[in-house]
Motif scaffolding. Structure first.
Motif, PDB file in Angstrom:
ATOM      1  N   VAL A  95      -9.116  -2.771  -4.639  1.00  0.00           N
ATOM      2  CA  VAL A  95      -8.311  -3.569  -4.890  1.00  0.00           C
ATOM      3  C   VAL A  95      -8.446  -5.161  -3.966  1.00  0.00           C
ATOM      4  O   VAL A  95      -7.741  -6.078  -4.178  1.00  0.00           O
ATOM      5  N   GLN A 132      -1.218  -3.272  -7.924  1.00  0.00           N
ATOM      6  CA  GLN A 132      -2.720  -3.133  -7.878  1.00  0.00           C
ATOM      7  C   GLN A 132      -3.228  -1.898  -7.098  1.00  0.00           C
ATOM      8  O   GLN A 132      -4.360  -1.556  -7.552  1.00  0.00           O
ATOM      9  N   VAL A 133      -2.433  -1.495  -6.211  1.00  0.00           N
ATOM     10  CA  VAL A 133      -3.062  -0.269  -5.245  1.00  0.00           C
ATOM     11  C   VAL A 133      -2.981   0.772  -6.213  1.00  0.00           C
ATOM     12  O   VAL A 133      -4.050   1.504  -6.402  1.00  0.00           O
ATOM     13  N   ARG A 134      -1.674   0.853  -7.196  1.00  0.00           N
ATOM     14  CA  ARG A 134      -1.752   1.867  -8.169  1.00  0.00           C
ATOM     15  C   ARG A 134      -2.930   1.975  -8.940  1.00  0.00           C
ATOM     16  O   ARG A 134      -3.374   3.131  -9.117  1.00  0.00           O
ATOM     17  N   PHE A 153       0.878  -1.194   0.123  1.00  0.00           N
ATOM     18  CA  PHE A 153       0.068   0.035   0.010  1.00  0.00           C
ATOM     19  C   PHE A 153       0.973   1.344   0.018  1.00  0.00           C
ATOM     20  O   PHE A 153       0.516   2.253  -0.769  1.00  0.00           O
ATOM     21  N   ALA A 198      -9.872   2.876  -2.614  1.00  0.00           N
ATOM     22  CA  ALA A 198      -8.803   2.190  -3.256  1.00  0.00           C
ATOM     23  C   ALA A 198      -8.730   0.898  -2.757  1.00  0.00           C
ATOM     24  O   ALA A 198      -8.789  -0.157  -3.373  1.00  0.00           O
ATOM     25  N   PHE A 199      -8.916   0.961  -1.407  1.00  0.00           N
ATOM     26  CA  PHE A 199      -8.635  -0.403  -0.582  1.00  0.00           C
ATOM     27  C   PHE A 199      -9.851  -1.377  -1.007  1.00  0.00           C
ATOM     28  O   PHE A 199      -9.847  -2.604  -1.318  1.00  0.00           O
ATOM     29  N   GLY A 208       2.568   1.809  -3.506  1.00  0.00           N
ATOM     30  CA  GLY A 208       1.411   1.894  -4.382  1.00  0.00           C
ATOM     31  C   GLY A 208       0.807   3.283  -4.478  1.00  0.00           C
ATOM     32  O   GLY A 208       0.683   4.013  -5.481  1.00  0.00           O
ATOM     33  N   THR A 209       0.791   3.695  -3.184  1.00  0.00           N
ATOM     34  CA  THR A 209       0.381   5.089  -2.977  1.00  0.00           C
ATOM     35  C   THR A 209       1.513   6.100  -3.558  1.00  0.00           C
ATOM     36  O   THR A 209       0.950   7.045  -4.139  1.00  0.00           O
ATOM     37  N   LEU A 214      -7.773   6.361  -0.185  1.00  0.00           N
ATOM     38  CA  LEU A 214      -7.363   5.214  -0.003  1.00  0.00           C
ATOM     39  C   LEU A 214      -8.626   3.981   0.672  1.00  0.00           C
ATOM     40  O   LEU A 214      -8.479   3.053   0.323  1.00  0.00           O
TER      41      LEU A 214
END
Lengths: 221, 244, 245
Positions: C166, C127-129, C48, C162-163, C51-52, C159
């Motif tokens: 994903v 995947q986070v991106r 995370f 996004a969480f 990705g962030t 986030l």
């Protein structure tokens, strides 16, 4: 720290490493070709209403995808000689294993690809009188394959990395060759680093090509 | 002589009954327009004729061939029946010429250059000679639909099915497609056409079928249908559609 | 096929010891779960974070994140295991290297966990991106417009969504991490695959051995899948479909 490294062993072991790399590449190419062919057939079997055959294809794909590749490698290495009666060697066993295993992963990609083609395309194929195989071969699969090309190639990069796992049955691939060379010259650290660099350069290069390809396909559409 | 006979067919999608005991026929050389509100089952009906959709009850006979007989060679039957789709369904990975040639080569077994010659003639006929080597994505909707008609004609069909051929087109392109269809009708092609284009129906249709909720509500000669539709639903439908 | 079946093998004692083969498998299962879960914690945190960072407005941070992901994605996991085990200690200062090589407790376990955790974190970062990238740009603008700082916008607006986006790809990563933990056998972690090979050689009852181990891996994948499905359901936002099942 790094000053203790002796990189001259790399030049000395180059021919040996080359042989290992060649096997890794050969394994990748065969498993990719066979995997895509069998994978496409598996995907077609799953999508057609073939009763037990569709069910068997589904089970095969799900089973392969839920156990570690390492276990599959060990399984085939154990079972093939029991069936054929003679040992076939780690290299051949690896080729059979990877083709069978990758077919499951390629089949999921091809299944998504086939499903991405609108139903009307199949209708149009049928409407001009083509049968199932002609419609698949001329209309659906070429489009599915083209749409999925970047993903198929990405899977192939993963496949190339996974070939390093034949280490477990002692097949002589790039990694094994590096390990043996490392032992011979008593410089394992250098050889592992060298192997890692080769893997990185190949995989990074391929994924760069895939990225370019993706952009080009995006433009054509 | 009946080219297409539809005898009391019913079709279900799961619990939903899409077609309810529909019966009609299309004679040789006849042009029949099928209309009705959306969801009335008209597209489903026409797809049953060449067995793109299976039916659960009843019988369809095309040129003496029983469509729903499991022994029927469906690819052969379909090669006799031309079909044009709402969304054209050209094959995007092939050139326009290859789209028209594909069936000739794969189904009729013609030689590729022979097929290409024939395709060029057909493309000329629909006014698209200059676009033979483009891909479908490079053409306008109206042009694509004309290619689709050429593709269907390439099989020398004994009859043609049109499934809302103009409803995915921008208004200014509708006529270029209708013109080709009118020409076909005037040449005596047997046609079953699902459409809302009542101008087309008035001009060339012999009969008009009106469907509602999966059933054939009216099946009249054109003059009678436009003159005095019997059912209230058809009157409402006509008043809405002819209003503009 | 000429094979001598012996399903009682699991309760027989190993050659020259007082454990049974079943004990081996139980130990193996324990290590597999330990390595996987510990690595999962590392992978989530770093994944995370990286990705962030890759969506941050600073090109240098983005490049750093990209380099991280490419580095871990383009070298086989098994090779990474060897790098961490044999090469990394050589790069440490002399005293520390000596300690790592000779005295560090649970050396294999820690190495495998760090390696698998970082490897998986690169995949999660990707995947986070993508998840953050799929959010409408208006979302972060709305956050900033409310007077949030960039950090607050990420924390409260970006986030959390996004969480949820994903979770489906994370499900397959969570299942993958159990499968990938098998690679730890190569540096001597006594996990399932290690035990499978050992028991196969020792007992010569390969099929029974592999079947048992395969079933255990299967169970891991199944439980991982159910756990993630539960989390997905609990965090679902009404009216927002993140993925078709």
């Amino acid at each position: 720290m790094l000053s203790g490294f002796d990189f001259s062993v790399i030049t000395a072991s180059l021919p040996f490493i080359r042989e290992g790399l060649l096997f890794s590449v050969k394994l990748t190419v065969i498993a990719m070709t066979g995997g895509i062919i069998f994978g496409t057939l598996l995907a077609m079997a799953r999508l057609a209403n073939l009763g037990p055959l569709s069910l068997a294809a589904t089970w095969y794909v799900n089973l392969m995808r839920s156990i570690p590749l390492l276990m599959v490698i060990l399984w085939f290495f154990l079972v093939i000689p029991l069936i054929t009666g003679t040992p076939i060697g780690a290299e051949n066993s690896a080729i059979v294993t990877f083709t069978a295993f990758e077919a499951a992963y390629y089949s999921e990609i091809m299944r998504a690809g086939i499903q991405s083609i609108p139903k009307g395309q199949v209708w149009a194929g049928y409407a001009i009188g083509m049968n199932y195989w002609q419609t698949m071969g001329n209309v659906v699969l070429p489009q599915a394959f083209r749409n999925m090309l970047p993903i198929l190639l990405t899977q192939t990069i993963i496949l190339f990395q996974d070939t390093s796992l034949v280490y477990a049955i002692g097949a002589k691939d790039l990694l094994k060759a590096a390990e043996i060379a490392g032992k011979n010259y008593n410089r394992p650290v250098e050889m592992y680093v060298f192997a890692a660099i080769i893997y990185f350069v190949i995989c990074f290069g391929l994924s760069y090509i895939v990225k370019r390809l993706q952009q080009r396909i995006a433009i054509i559409r | 002589m009946a080219m297409i006979e539809i005898k009391s067919i019913s079709k279900w999608f799961g619990q939903f009954q899409a077609l309810k005991e529909c019966t009609t026929q299309v004679d040789k050389g006849e042009v029949v327009v099928v209309c009705g509100p959306s969801g009335s089952g008209k597209s489903t009906l026409i797809k049953c004729v060449n067995a793109l959709e299976p039916i659960q009850q009843g019988e369809i006979i095309v040129d003496g061939i029983r469509v729903n007989d499991p022994k029927t060679d469906l690819p052969k039957l379909r090669s006799l029946v031309g079909m044009v789709f709402q969304h054209f369904e050209l094959f995007p990975h092939m050139t326009v010429l290859d789209n028209v040639s594909l069936g000739q080569v794969k189904v009729l077994g013609r030689k590729p250059d022979e097929a290409a010659e024939n395709s060029k003639k057909l493309l000329h006929r629909v006014g698209l000679s200059h676009h033979a080597h483009k891909h479908p994505g490079q053409l306008s909707g109206g042009q694509q639909q004309r290619v689709a008609i050429a593709r269907a004609l390439a099989m020398n069909p004994i009859c043609m099915l049109f499934d809302e051929p103009t409803s995915a087109l921008d208004p200014e392109m509708i006529n270029e497609v209708l013109d080709v269809m009118v020409e076909l009708a005037q040449e005596g092609m047997t046609m079953m056409v699902v459409t809302h284009e009542m101008g087309f129906a008035k001009k060339v249709a012999h009969r008009v079928i009106f469907m509602d909720a999966g059933a054939i509500v009216e099946d009249d000669k054109k003059e009678e249908f436009f003159g005095s539709p019997r059912s209230e639903r058809a009157q409402q439908f006509l008043s809405k559609i002819l209003h503009h | 096929m000429n094979y001598h079946w012996n399903w009682g093998i699991f309760f027989e004692q190993i050659k020259g010891g007082d454990e049974t083969y079943l004990d081996w498998l139980i130990t193996g299962f324990g290590w597999t779960v330990s390595v996987s879960l510990s690595a999962w914690v590392i992978a989530l945190l770093l994944g995370f974070l990286v990705g962030t960072i890759r969506t941050a407005p600073s090109p240098w941070l983005v490049r750093l994140g990209t380099a991280y992901v490419e580095l871990f994605r383009n070298v086989p996991l098994l090779v990474q295991m060897f790098l961490w085990f044999f090469v990394v200690p050589e790069l440490l200062p002399r005293d520390l290297a000596l300690w790592v090589k000779q005295d560090m407790p649970a050396k294999e376990f820690i190495t495998a966990t760090v390696c698998l955790g970082l490897f998986t974190s690169a995949r999660i970062a990707e995947q986070v991106r993508a998840g953050i990238g799929s959010l409408p740009r208006g979302q972060s603008m709305a956050g900033l417009a409310m007077g949030f700082t960039l950090a607050q916008t990420y924390r409260y607006v970006i986030l959390p969504m996004a969480f949820r986006i994903v979770i489906p790809p994370l499900t397959s990563e969570f299942m993958n991490i159990f499968k990938n933990s098998s690679v730890a056998f190569a540096i001597g972690v006594l996990e399932l695959t290690f035990q499978a090979r050992q028991m196969q050689e020792d007992s010569e009852q390969g099929i029974e051995t592999y079947l048992a181990v395969t079933v255990l891996y299967f169970a891991c994948a199944f439980i991982a899948n159910r756990v993630m499905a539960f989390i997905e359901k609990r965090t679902q936002v009404p009216g927002y479909i993140t993925s078709a099942k």
